[in-house]
Design a protein around this motif. Sequence first.
Motif, PDB file in Angstrom:
ATOM      1  N   UNK A   1       0.889  -1.171  -0.065  1.00 22.91           N
ATOM      2  CA  UNK A   1       0.055   0.033   0.103  1.00 22.91           C
ATOM      3  C   UNK A   1       0.809   1.126   0.132  1.00 22.91           C
ATOM      4  N   UNK A   2       2.039   1.116   0.824  1.00 20.92           N
ATOM      5  CA  UNK A   2       2.880   2.315   0.676  1.00 20.92           C
ATOM      6  C   UNK A   2       3.424   2.609  -0.777  1.00 20.92           C
ATOM      7  N   UNK A   3       3.515   1.713  -1.518  1.00 21.67           N
ATOM      8  CA  UNK A   3       4.404   1.956  -2.725  1.00 21.67           C
ATOM      9  C   UNK A   3       3.413   2.386  -3.772  1.00 21.67           C
ATOM     10  N   UNK A   4       1.761   2.088  -3.537  1.00 21.76           N
ATOM     11  CA  UNK A   4       0.810   2.634  -4.212  1.00 21.76           C
ATOM     12  C   UNK A   4       0.532   4.113  -3.606  1.00 21.76           C
ATOM     13  N   UNK A   5       0.648   4.269  -2.431  1.00 20.39           N
ATOM     14  CA  UNK A   5       0.463   5.794  -2.261  1.00 20.39           C
ATOM     15  C   UNK A   5       1.530   6.562  -2.757  1.00 20.39           C
ATOM     16  N   UNK A   6       2.913   6.241  -2.925  1.00 24.51           N
ATOM     17  CA  UNK A   6       3.777   6.871  -3.386  1.00 24.51           C
ATOM     18  C   UNK A   6       3.788   6.967  -5.119  1.00 24.51           C
ATOM     19  N   UNK A   7       3.178   6.105  -5.498  1.00 24.15           N
ATOM     20  CA  UNK A   7       2.775   6.006  -6.955  1.00 24.15           C
ATOM     21  C   UNK A   7       1.840   7.157  -7.141  1.00 24.15           C
TER      22      UNK A   7
ATOM     23  N   UNK B   1       2.839  14.890 -10.990  1.00 21.52           N
ATOM     24  CA  UNK B   1       3.164  15.136 -12.370  1.00 21.52           C
ATOM     25  C   UNK B   1       1.980  15.613 -13.098  1.00 21.52           C
ATOM     26  N   UNK B   2       0.584  15.428 -12.742  1.00 22.05           N
ATOM     27  CA  UNK B   2      -0.448  15.877 -13.382  1.00 22.05           C
ATOM     28  C   UNK B   2      -0.760  17.436 -12.907  1.00 22.05           C
ATOM     29  N   UNK B   3      -0.078  18.008 -12.081  1.00 22.32           N
ATOM     30  CA  UNK B   3      -0.171  19.426 -11.579  1.00 22.32           C
ATOM     31  C   UNK B   3      -1.092  19.488 -10.516  1.00 22.32           C
ATOM     32  N   UNK B   4      -1.570  18.435  -9.858  1.00 21.48           N
ATOM     33  CA  UNK B   4      -2.689  18.653  -8.861  1.00 21.48           C
ATOM     34  C   UNK B   4      -2.212  18.659  -7.429  1.00 21.48           C
ATOM     35  N   UNK B   5      -3.042  19.115  -6.537  1.00 24.20           N
ATOM     36  CA  UNK B   5      -2.779  19.229  -5.313  1.00 24.20           C
ATOM     37  C   UNK B   5      -2.385  18.266  -4.408  1.00 24.20           C
ATOM     38  N   UNK B   6      -1.086  17.838  -4.399  1.00 28.87           N
ATOM     39  CA  UNK B   6      -0.749  16.730  -3.553  1.00 28.87           C
ATOM     40  C   UNK B   6      -1.294  16.204  -2.297  1.00 28.87           C
ATOM     41  N   UNK B   7      -1.572  17.352  -1.703  1.00 28.70           N
ATOM     42  CA  UNK B   7      -1.820  17.328  -0.183  1.00 28.70           C
ATOM     43  C   UNK B   7      -3.370  16.674  -0.424  1.00 28.70           C
ATOM     44  N   UNK B   8      -4.414  17.361  -0.942  1.00 27.32           N
ATOM     45  CA  UNK B   8      -5.678  16.881  -1.402  1.00 27.32           C
ATOM     46  C   UNK B   8      -5.874  15.560  -1.713  1.00 27.32           C
ATOM     47  N   UNK B   9      -4.721  15.000  -2.578  1.00 26.85           N
ATOM     48  CA  UNK B   9      -4.646  13.567  -3.237  1.00 26.85           C
ATOM     49  C   UNK B   9      -4.734  12.694  -2.113  1.00 26.85           C
ATOM     50  N   UNK B  10      -3.411  13.062  -1.070  1.00 26.39           N
ATOM     51  CA  UNK B  10      -2.971  12.179  -0.123  1.00 26.39           C
ATOM     52  C   UNK B  10      -4.099  12.037   0.874  1.00 26.39           C
ATOM     53  N   UNK B  11      -4.727  13.184   1.258  1.00 26.90           N
ATOM     54  CA  UNK B  11      -6.026  13.030   2.207  1.00 26.90           C
ATOM     55  C   UNK B  11      -7.150  12.001   1.793  1.00 26.90           C
ATOM     56  N   UNK B  12      -7.466  12.321   0.218  1.00 26.08           N
ATOM     57  CA  UNK B  12      -8.305  11.354  -0.204  1.00 26.08           C
ATOM     58  C   UNK B  12      -7.624   9.915  -0.138  1.00 26.08           C
ATOM     59  N   UNK B  13      -6.651   9.610  -0.412  1.00 25.27           N
ATOM     60  CA  UNK B  13      -5.907   8.281  -0.577  1.00 25.27           C
ATOM     61  C   UNK B  13      -6.050   7.753   1.028  1.00 25.27           C
ATOM     62  N   UNK B  14      -5.948   8.673   2.068  1.00 27.07           N
ATOM     63  CA  UNK B  14      -5.747   8.100   3.317  1.00 27.07           C
ATOM     64  C   UNK B  14      -7.125   7.975   3.991  1.00 27.07           C
TER      65      UNK B  14
ATOM     66  N   UNK C   1      -7.994   4.449   2.556  1.00 24.67           N
ATOM     67  CA  UNK C   1      -7.018   3.552   3.059  1.00 24.67           C
ATOM     68  C   UNK C   1      -7.764   2.972   4.525  1.00 24.67           C
ATOM     69  N   UNK C   2      -8.101   4.225   5.164  1.00 28.29           N
ATOM     70  CA  UNK C   2      -9.126   4.181   6.495  1.00 28.29           C
ATOM     71  C   UNK C   2     -10.181   3.221   6.251  1.00 28.29           C
ATOM     72  N   UNK C   3     -11.022   3.593   5.244  1.00 28.91           N
ATOM     73  CA  UNK C   3     -12.333   2.908   5.195  1.00 28.91           C
ATOM     74  C   UNK C   3     -11.927   1.337   4.829  1.00 28.91           C
TER      75      UNK C   3
END
Length: 164
Positions: free
Chosen positions: A47-53, A60-73, A76-78
């Motif tokens: 899962x950690x590799x997936x998160x880093x990817x 790379x796409x120019x998106x807000x990485x913090x927003x994407x990390x929050x969404x991923x977390x 992951x919690x769910x």
Amino acid sequence: MKELGEYLRQARTSNGVSLTEAAEDLELSTSQLENIESGNVKAFKDVYDLKSYVIQYAKYLGLDSEKVVDEFNGFLFEHTSKISLEDIKAAQKKIEDSEKKVQSPYTKTYTKKIGPWPFICVFLGFILLILIIYWVISTINRVPVRSEELLPDLREELIYEFTY
């Protein structure tokens, strides 16, 4: 994860980047990016590799990485909160079984059973050493035996006269 993957796909298509181009730029395979965009988490071992990817892809796409990390977390919690204890134990047993099957001769630890023979040999060697020391000491301290055959008959010749 499907919502996050769809969000990443829309960002990629709106930037006009093809999947193969993004895979080449990120040095990932196209199947990995396809699995990220389709939300297929089971395709990744860690899962950690997936998160880093996902973070790398979002940057790379120019998106807000913090927003994407929050969404991923959040995903992951769910996802991890719904896993039953039996599933966790089964996964641990599967990992342990796979570790037992594949063992390299360089990483395998060998355990040797020590039988009683080394201890017996050491004990007998110690007893033998004590006996040798005793024999040496007794031969050094031995008083030579005097036999009367070797001594001249001095009793007759030595007569002491005491005068007062």
